[in-house]
Write an enzyme that holds these catalytic residues in place. Sequence first.
Site, PDB file in Angstrom:
ATOM      1  NE  ARG A 293      -0.410   0.079   4.973  1.00 20.86           N
ATOM      2  CZ  ARG A 293      -0.977   0.096   6.166  1.00 20.86           C
ATOM      3  NH1 ARG A 293      -2.282   0.223   6.290  1.00 20.86           N
ATOM      4  NH2 ARG A 293      -0.250  -0.004   7.251  1.00 20.86           N
TER       5      ARG A 293
ATOM      6  CD1 TRP B 292       1.467  -2.956  12.716  1.00 18.81           C
ATOM      7  CD2 TRP B 292       3.306  -2.224  13.758  1.00 18.81           C
ATOM      8  NE1 TRP B 292       1.074  -1.988  13.611  1.00 18.81           N
ATOM      9  CE2 TRP B 292       2.187  -1.518  14.267  1.00 18.81           C
ATOM     10  CE3 TRP B 292       4.566  -1.931  14.265  1.00 18.81           C
ATOM     11  CZ2 TRP B 292       2.303  -0.541  15.255  1.00 18.81           C
ATOM     12  CZ3 TRP B 292       4.668  -0.964  15.248  1.00 18.81           C
ATOM     13  CH2 TRP B 292       3.551  -0.285  15.727  1.00 18.81           C
TER      14      TRP B 292
ATOM     15  CD  GLU C 105      -0.903   5.346  10.095  1.00 21.08           C
ATOM     16  OE1 GLU C 105      -0.170   4.566   9.470  1.00 21.08           O
ATOM     17  OE2 GLU C 105      -1.171   5.218  11.294  1.00 21.08           O
TER      18      GLU C 105
ATOM     19  CD  GLU D 146      -5.321   3.674  12.040  1.00 21.12           C
ATOM     20  OE1 GLU D 146      -4.319   2.991  12.340  1.00 21.12           O
ATOM     21  OE2 GLU D 146      -5.558   4.049  10.879  1.00 21.12           O
TER      22      GLU D 146
HETATM   23  C1  GAL Z   1      -1.797   2.007  10.973  1.00 19.44           C
HETATM   24  C2  GAL Z   1      -2.604   2.067   9.692  1.00 19.44           C
HETATM   25  C3  GAL Z   1      -3.724   1.045   9.677  1.00 19.44           C
HETATM   26  C4  GAL Z   1      -3.227  -0.282  10.139  1.00 19.44           C
HETATM   27  C5  GAL Z   1      -2.629  -0.127  11.510  1.00 19.44           C
HETATM   28  C6  GAL Z   1      -2.147  -1.412  12.113  1.00 19.44           C
HETATM   29  O1  GAL Z   1      -0.538   2.531  10.812  1.00 19.44           O
HETATM   30  O2  GAL Z   1      -3.148   3.345   9.504  1.00 19.44           O
HETATM   31  O3  GAL Z   1      -4.249   0.967   8.370  1.00 19.44           O
HETATM   32  O4  GAL Z   1      -2.276  -0.738   9.247  1.00 19.44           O
HETATM   33  O5  GAL Z   1      -1.525   0.741  11.429  1.00 19.44           O
HETATM   34  O6  GAL Z   1      -1.554  -1.206  13.370  1.00 19.44           O
END
Ligand code: GAL
Length: 681
Positions: free
Chosen positions: A116, A319, A155, A311
């Site tokens: 992405r 991750w 982001e 978020e």
């Molecule tokens: C953010 C992102 C989300 C998702 C999330 C996972 O950085 O905006 O789409 O990937 O991390 O922690």
Amino acid sequence: MTPRRNHLTRVPGLLYGGDWNPEQWPEQVWAEDVKLMAEAGVNLVTVGVFSWARLQPDADSWDFGWLDRLLDLAHRHGIAVDLATATASPPAWLVRARPELLPVTADGVRLEFGSRQHYCPSSPAYRDAAVRLTRALAARYRHHPALALWHIHNEYGDHVQECFCPASAADFRRWLRERHGTIEELNRSWGTAFWSQHYNSFEQIEPPRTAPGPVNPTQLLDWRRFCSDALLDLHRAEKAVLDEVSPGVPVTTNFMSMLKALDYWEWSRHEDFVSDDAYPDPADPRAHVNAAMNYDLMRSLKGGRPWLLMEQAPSAVSWRPVNVPKRPGLYRLWSLQALARGADGVLHFQWRASVAGAEKFHSAMLPHRGTASRGWQETVRFGTELRRLGEIAGSRLRGRAAVLLDWDSWWALELDDHPSARMRWPDLLRPWYAALYERGVTVDFVPPTAELDGYPLVLAPNLYLLDTVTADRLTAYVRDGGRLVCGPFSGITDRHDHIHPGGHPGPLRELFGIVVDEHWPIPDGATTVVRLDGAEPHTELHAEHWSEWIETEAAETVAHYDSGALAGLPAVTRNRLGAGSAWYLSCHLGAGPGPVLDLALAEAGAGAELPDLPAGVEATRRHADDGTGYLFLLNHGPHELRVPLPTPGTDLLTGTEAAGAVTLAPLGAAVIRLPAAQERP
Ligand code: GAL
């Protein structure tokens, strides 16, 4: 009390919800989603963040039917929508038709489709397509009753922060022309007399691609500035469409806390309100301190106005190399922490856990196990609690001290070929912030252009790059009675990253009453003893990574070096100037500049939110317009603690009266309403 008007959107009370990615699910699942959202008290969902391929299957066709049905469904269930412009992940058909929109690294590698954020910020092909999609969405949904908020892109600066393709090069040259006017001026600003780097015309300039050796630092600095501006231009192009086609609906984009790549002071001017994505690591016992710092920044970006936690993870992310979940109670505590520092809502990534894709192991409000899971129970429980806190919406808090943050200086500080590569802004800032946090002192962040008069104390952990206008303002602030504490390696260069003449700290020399003879970095692993004069017993501190040979001109010595080559020389100084004073720390006190800050705090009369706060408890206070106070008490520690209350009040979380003191369980919290009559104005 009824929920107060939320100043972010038309949804009353505090916002609760998350990213809803319905394109990953058959429509039957949506019906269950909205039913469960209602059960959890969800009132706002972010829709469509990664839906471009679904919304526009190819260049000439659109598929809005599913989104129409989805928005109607949400509305029927009383759930408002934060509609994304869906531009963060251009679809395969677009990438194959216009491959030049893919970003190129400094080494010349064109990044492939398949993840992405694969776009060049300066690509006309990408921008045109993104603006077209934004316009189509805005035109279709501007009057939809579910629409409460526009969410631009996702982001900016995540994954791709810069691109070195020919389109970026052309855009960089345009930017340089606008900034420098003539090539002679650019040559002067970049100091191109050095290493025969002279340019005859702007056409000869390229982005700072990988070169044999160190690249011109001002070129790199201008590149950082340009990259932030290039992404901002893109953002503004979408924002302009939304403002034109869908006026009256607020617009935001999700920031990434303290992100080096984007000058958020500049960015936030273009947001209707600030929203942030925050992922503190549950495996890090100090994560909440860092989170507090980021939340203070988010609040400060728009002068203290409420912001939105757009978020966070309900539990583990997917991750990190090791993704530790949030133990019971941690999710609630950390959510309350955002509110304690000025947020008016708590949203998540994501609503329902994905079963496919790179984030299928990421936690969600509704985990894979469904409603029987611990995660779901916490989602529902916190949704219920949040409704009890609705009246805090719109209330604000203000710091008792200010911390100067300047992206320009941050970028310049971290350029290569400095006396030490260890001088990184976050590493310099964190011990200062932690010391204030531990003392219960709430801080606001301010840009160098801010009005400082309202703050008794201003802290500048580092001001490597400093123009004379800012230096003059800081001097005037101190003369007028302010207290300034500044960290090492400050006042070094001007806005072109040229050394200020006449000895460091350049334009701050008179203000601090000192001169730096030589920078004296400390090797990794070694420390230098710093002894605080006057204190009994003589407090011993330890400098890491950095010290300076300084000589006092007008300042008095507050602490001196007591080991190594600088033994006996001043380490910390104070200069009284006019009605105020200016403190200079010539070293990096890695384990914490606390004892020095104590002296400055006492002199400035800047104190803790609550006296006698037990260690491990975070306390902040929000105030409503009518003067009602909301005291947040958060126990980050493993033990039960009793916290004395300044006045009696009502704990909104339990609905009980609290007087004298409250008991907080481990990871426990209280939100005490304090009547206006007993609150400070
Ligand atoms: C953010 C992102 C989300 C998702 C999330 C996972 O950085 O905006 O789409 O990937 O991390 O922690």
